[in-house]
Design an enzyme around this catalytic site. Structure first.
Site, PDB file in Angstrom:
ATOM      1  N   GLU A  67       8.456  -4.807  11.796  1.00  6.63           N
ATOM      2  CA  GLU A  67       8.802  -3.573  11.070  1.00  6.63           C
ATOM      3  C   GLU A  67       9.370  -2.655  12.228  1.00  6.63           C
ATOM      4  O   GLU A  67       8.584  -2.239  13.061  1.00  6.63           O
ATOM      5  CB  GLU A  67       7.997  -2.882  10.189  1.00  6.63           C
TER       6      GLU A  67
ATOM      7  N   ASP B 202       0.856  -1.239  -0.199  1.00  5.68           N
ATOM      8  CA  ASP B 202      -0.004  -0.152  -0.004  1.00  5.68           C
ATOM      9  C   ASP B 202       0.860   1.457  -0.097  1.00  5.68           C
ATOM     10  O   ASP B 202       0.452   2.453  -0.099  1.00  5.68           O
ATOM     11  CB  ASP B 202      -0.979  -0.088   1.271  1.00  5.68           C
ATOM     12  N   THR B 203       2.192   0.971   0.054  1.00  9.35           N
ATOM     13  CA  THR B 203       2.957   2.126  -0.128  1.00  9.35           C
ATOM     14  C   THR B 203       3.021   2.989  -1.577  1.00  9.35           C
ATOM     15  O   THR B 203       3.219   3.765  -1.837  1.00  9.35           O
ATOM     16  CB  THR B 203       4.648   1.753  -0.118  1.00  9.35           C
TER      17      THR B 203
ATOM     18  N   GLU C 177      -1.955  -5.697   8.627  1.00 12.61           N
ATOM     19  CA  GLU C 177      -1.379  -5.314   9.672  1.00 12.61           C
ATOM     20  C   GLU C 177      -1.993  -5.465  11.077  1.00 12.61           C
ATOM     21  O   GLU C 177      -3.066  -5.082  11.127  1.00 12.61           O
ATOM     22  CB  GLU C 177      -0.973  -3.711   9.487  1.00 12.61           C
TER      23      GLU C 177
ATOM     24  N   LYS D 263      -1.293  -9.676   3.142  1.00 10.91           N
ATOM     25  CA  LYS D 263      -0.555  -9.088   4.299  1.00 10.91           C
ATOM     26  C   LYS D 263      -1.386  -8.252   4.648  1.00 10.91           C
ATOM     27  O   LYS D 263      -2.237  -7.277   4.403  1.00 10.91           O
ATOM     28  CB  LYS D 263       0.967  -8.369   3.835  1.00 10.91           C
TER      29      LYS D 263
ATOM     30  N   ASP E 297      -0.819  -6.454  -0.092  1.00 11.36           N
ATOM     31  CA  ASP E 297      -1.171  -5.506   0.995  1.00 11.36           C
ATOM     32  C   ASP E 297      -2.611  -5.590   0.955  1.00 11.36           C
ATOM     33  O   ASP E 297      -3.358  -5.107  -0.179  1.00 11.36           O
ATOM     34  CB  ASP E 297      -0.550  -4.203   1.152  1.00 11.36           C
TER      35      ASP E 297
END
Length: 283
Positions: A181, A44-45, A114, A112, A83
């Protein structure tokens, strides 16, 4: 033939670590494949790097699905992760399943998400439904406002214990991989000792099973890179294959454990890490 989790595990069993880079298009993805990068993450960067946004929060599911399809068409071998954007899995496990199916149909092999122990029911449903899951603990970019900025996580004893507990919960729920991270090296090592799944570090520890960097960061396109970034264009040969050689050197250094060095990981006294993920303004 595209790589699998079993292939990645066999590589680890042979004493070689796993390389991962973010990517958003077919062209760069093909170069990464040629450079023998093991895994590609459509992160998602892309909100910051491709869309020019201030954070990853505005990224939509269809944005990720589109870029996954681009990367999938550009490669045949690397393991492909996607993501799940902010707001696409927090509501309920059923919401997560619907949205994860969209990304898998676009070409992803793993999604992925979070978060820690609170996501155990979601991870359990996804894995029962045949969708491999990569967890993400430590610094959570989608929680940046709640965290008060991009800050190293796990410096205090209670926070470190929570991170280790989250890692165990994510594994117990069925995740096969986990990104760690911006966690101090000693804490990241505790996590790696506490779990058996594949651990991918970014600003964590060389003790992880592998490493991930953001494409634009490792190519030196970031105005104010975070501590965990290494610019692989420095020392790359001039000419048309400079990017290929940068990717190849990164993959080789990760595989042998040469990256990250001590200068790329955080100690217990670390604080803010700046604004990572290729922010061009340096703000």
């Amino acid at each position: 033939m595209r790589s699998t989790l079993n292939v990645l595990r066999k590589k680890l069993a042979a004493g070689r670590k796993i390389s991962m880079l973010t990517c958003y298009d077919a062209g760069f993805a093909k170069v990464m494949e040629d450079a023998q990068v093991d895994c590609i993450l459509v992160g998602d960067t892309l909100g910051m790097l491709v869309q020019g946004r201030d954070s990853t929060l505005p990224v939509l599911l269809q944005d990720i699905a589109y870029h996954v399809s681009c990367v999938a068409r550009g490669t045949r071998r690397p393991f492909l992760l996607a993501d799940m954007p902010f707001g696409t899995y927090q509501e309920s496990p059923q919401q997560a399943l619907r949205n994860a199916v969209t990304l898998m149909q676009a070409g992803a092999q793993m999604v992925k998400i979070e978060g820690g122990a609170e996501l155990a029911p979601t991870i359990e449903l996804l894995t029962r439904s045949g969708i491999p899951v990569c967890g993400h603990i430590g610094l959570l970019p989608s929680h940046v406002h709640a965290l008060g900025g991009y800050r190293v996580q796990g410096k205090e004893d209670a926070e470190a214990r929570r991170i280790v507990a989250d890692a165990r919960a994510v594994e117990a729920a069925g995740a096969a991989m986990m990104v760690i991270e911006a966690v101090p090296d000693p804490v990241a090592r505790q996590v790696c000792e506490a779990v058996q799944l594949i651990t991918i570090g970014i600003g964590a520890s060389v003790a992880c099973s592998g490493q991930v960097l953001v494409l634009h960061d490792m190519l030196g396109l970031t105005a104010t890179p975070a501590k965990f970034v290494k610019n692989y264009m420095v020392g790359a040969p001039a000419g048309g294959d400079a990017v290929l050689q940068a990717f190849r050197r990164y993959a080789q250094e990760v595989e042998t454990g040469a990256f990250p060095g001590v200068e790329h990981v955080y100690g217990m006294a670390a604080g803010n890490i700046g604004t990572p993920y290729g922010n061009q303004s340096g703000s």
